[in-house]
Design a protein around this motif. Sequence first.
Motif, PDB file in Angstrom:
ATOM      1  N   LEU A  30       1.042  -1.154  -0.226  1.00 12.85           N
ATOM      2  CA  LEU A  30       0.103   0.144  -0.022  1.00 12.85           C
ATOM      3  C   LEU A  30       0.970   1.118  -0.173  1.00 12.85           C
ATOM      4  N   LEU A  31       0.771   2.150  -1.016  1.00 15.93           N
ATOM      5  CA  LEU A  31       1.875   3.168  -1.076  1.00 15.93           C
ATOM      6  C   LEU A  31       1.011   4.219  -0.567  1.00 15.93           C
ATOM      7  N   VAL A  32       1.498   5.050   0.187  1.00 18.37           N
ATOM      8  CA  VAL A  32       0.915   6.405   1.006  1.00 18.37           C
ATOM      9  C   VAL A  32       0.936   7.374  -0.141  1.00 18.37           C
ATOM     10  N   GLU A  33       0.055   7.852  -0.488  1.00 20.00           N
ATOM     11  CA  GLU A  33       0.112   9.291  -1.270  1.00 20.00           C
ATOM     12  C   GLU A  33       0.014  10.566  -0.297  1.00 20.00           C
ATOM     13  N   MET A  97      -1.782  -4.976   3.598  1.00 16.46           N
ATOM     14  CA  MET A  97      -0.540  -5.383   2.880  1.00 16.46           C
ATOM     15  C   MET A  97       0.465  -4.332   3.363  1.00 16.46           C
ATOM     16  N   PRO A  98       1.895  -4.431   3.400  1.00 16.33           N
ATOM     17  CA  PRO A  98       2.977  -3.724   3.810  1.00 16.33           C
ATOM     18  C   PRO A  98       2.492  -2.221   3.443  1.00 16.33           C
ATOM     19  N   ILE A  99       2.706  -1.257   4.271  1.00 17.04           N
ATOM     20  CA  ILE A  99       2.548   0.115   4.061  1.00 17.04           C
ATOM     21  C   ILE A  99       3.929   0.886   3.689  1.00 17.04           C
ATOM     22  N   ARG A 100       3.954   1.588   2.526  1.00 18.49           N
ATOM     23  CA  ARG A 100       5.152   2.101   2.171  1.00 18.49           C
ATOM     24  C   ARG A 100       5.082   3.905   1.736  1.00 18.49           C
ATOM     25  N   VAL A 101       5.995   4.477   2.052  1.00 14.81           N
ATOM     26  CA  VAL A 101       5.919   5.675   1.702  1.00 14.81           C
ATOM     27  C   VAL A 101       6.460   6.369   0.313  1.00 14.81           C
ATOM     28  N   GLY A 102       6.973   5.197  -0.452  1.00  8.48           N
ATOM     29  CA  GLY A 102       7.748   5.810  -1.719  1.00  8.48           C
ATOM     30  C   GLY A 102       6.977   6.812  -2.490  1.00  8.48           C
ATOM     31  N   LYS A 103       5.606   6.719  -2.447  1.00  9.48           N
ATOM     32  CA  LYS A 103       4.959   7.572  -3.559  1.00  9.48           C
ATOM     33  C   LYS A 103       4.047   8.851  -3.117  1.00  9.48           C
ATOM     34  N   ILE A 104       4.670   9.132  -1.484  1.00  6.62           N
ATOM     35  CA  ILE A 104       4.049  10.135  -0.915  1.00  6.62           C
ATOM     36  C   ILE A 104       4.127  11.370  -1.523  1.00  6.62           C
ATOM     37  N   ARG A 105       3.131  12.185  -1.855  1.00  4.38           N
ATOM     38  CA  ARG A 105       2.683  13.436  -2.551  1.00  4.38           C
ATOM     39  C   ARG A 105       2.688  14.561  -1.920  1.00  4.38           C
ATOM     40  N   LEU A 106       2.342  14.509  -0.359  1.00  6.26           N
ATOM     41  CA  LEU A 106       1.504  15.552   0.170  1.00  6.26           C
ATOM     42  C   LEU A 106       1.660  15.417   1.646  1.00  6.26           C
ATOM     43  N   ASP A 128      14.176  10.675   7.003  1.00  7.22           N
ATOM     44  CA  ASP A 128      13.555   9.760   6.129  1.00  7.22           C
ATOM     45  C   ASP A 128      14.117   9.748   4.697  1.00  7.22           C
ATOM     46  N   PRO A 129      14.982   8.506   4.489  1.00  9.61           N
ATOM     47  CA  PRO A 129      15.299   8.752   2.650  1.00  9.61           C
ATOM     48  C   PRO A 129      14.333   8.296   1.773  1.00  9.61           C
ATOM     49  N   ASP A 130      13.083   7.942   2.246  1.00 13.89           N
ATOM     50  CA  ASP A 130      12.060   7.625   1.275  1.00 13.89           C
ATOM     51  C   ASP A 130      11.099   8.723   1.074  1.00 13.89           C
ATOM     52  N   SER A 131      11.143   9.745   1.867  1.00 10.82           N
ATOM     53  CA  SER A 131      10.507  11.125   1.672  1.00 10.82           C
ATOM     54  C   SER A 131      10.918  12.035   0.183  1.00 10.82           C
ATOM     55  N   PRO A 132      10.337  11.989  -0.835  1.00  9.66           N
ATOM     56  CA  PRO A 132      10.759  12.811  -1.820  1.00  9.66           C
ATOM     57  C   PRO A 132      11.042  14.414  -1.489  1.00  9.66           C
ATOM     58  N   ARG A 133      11.813  14.884  -2.015  1.00 10.06           N
ATOM     59  CA  ARG A 133      11.983  16.342  -1.660  1.00 10.06           C
ATOM     60  C   ARG A 133      11.243  17.209  -2.331  1.00 10.06           C
ATOM     61  N   ASP A 134      10.328  16.677  -3.463  1.00 15.33           N
ATOM     62  CA  ASP A 134       9.314  17.373  -4.440  1.00 15.33           C
ATOM     63  C   ASP A 134       7.922  17.291  -3.684  1.00 15.33           C
ATOM     64  N   MET A 135       7.640  16.583  -2.634  1.00 10.25           N
ATOM     65  CA  MET A 135       6.645  16.466  -2.123  1.00 10.25           C
ATOM     66  C   MET A 135       5.980  17.736  -1.442  1.00 10.25           C
TER      67      MET A 135
END
Length: 371
Positions: A30-33, A97-106, A128-135
């Motif tokens: 499950l990709l957190v948005e 299912m496992p929850i991941r933050v790789g797709k977080i937008r907001l 957190d290395p999974d947090s995108p800088r452009d979120m």
Amino acid sequence: MKQKAVLIAPLIAILFLSGCLPTSIIDDVLLVEAEGVDYLGNEKVMGTITMPNYVENPNPGSAGAGLPTTASMLRHLSGVTYDGKSLVDRFQQSGQMPIRVGKIRLMLFNTAMAKKGLYKQIDLRNRDPDSPRDMNFAVVEGSCRKLLTSADYQTQIPVARYIQDMIEQNTEQNYPESTMESFMYAYYGDYMDPFLPIIRKQGDHIAMHGLALFKNDKYVMRLSENRVFTFKMLFQKFNQGVYDYEFAPNKHIAFKNVHTDVNYKVKNGNSAAPDIYASVNVSAQVRQAYPKSLSKASSPVMEKKLNRHMAKQSAQLVRRFQRKGIDPLQLGQHVRSYTRNFDGKSWPERYANARFHCKVDVTIKQTGISE
């Protein structure tokens, strides 16, 4: 032979190391948005995460039955935790299912959370290395949970994408950029303070509602929507946006910004009252105007009125920032860059006494199709 061994050894090491890394198949996680944080008091928060769940729909939209064949069905989880706790870790036991933050937008914070201070949230995201800088970051007037979980929006796309698209298209116009990267830059930088857009739910849609200005990590001042254009005009160059000018009671002219640029100069940067000069050039087209209020012949008169009005509004804005002790326009950085042996230690005291001079030069390129 030795050379071959030298080349092969790193490849073998990479092969073994990659085998040790956990893998995530997109259909099995499950990709957190989006994440929302509402402050409850006593260091407790209500955390909310949203994730798109893709399911097969037997009635495709092309057949007139509504949803497309693969419809994005929004899923969300909410619960109480402590400030600074990873929401993904908090809700991991609740996901099928496992929850991941790789797709977080907001990342959203309600007003109480922003006023309390975002230090713990910022520290968590920065580590957190999974947090995108452009979120995108934003402050919510009202409840983040309600905004993220409401089912009455006109759009069927996931709410995280709806909000992200709204913020990004406004960033191309009147609002300055509000990504995690820009916020972190101003938060950790010297002689500057961060800001974030304010959003709120309005019936069956969401709308931008001004800027939240911060002193360090705390929200201390709200900039109304009708001042955001002026703020951005002083902050950066940009090519879009609309400015509404009320030149007389109930008489308006709306200008579309074709191009705006700003340049700064500084005198007496280490004095008790530095002089900061802003020179702003605006090229504009008329979008709408009060009947018979503007023509090609009368444009120079209107340009002069606009010059005085926008320069006055800019000076008033900076004085408000000085009284609050905040520097969202990063004027301190301009003073530092113009001043040899800049005295940074005394800058907070001297900033309050700095004299801000603004000159605006508006050029009306077109007065409308009627010209």
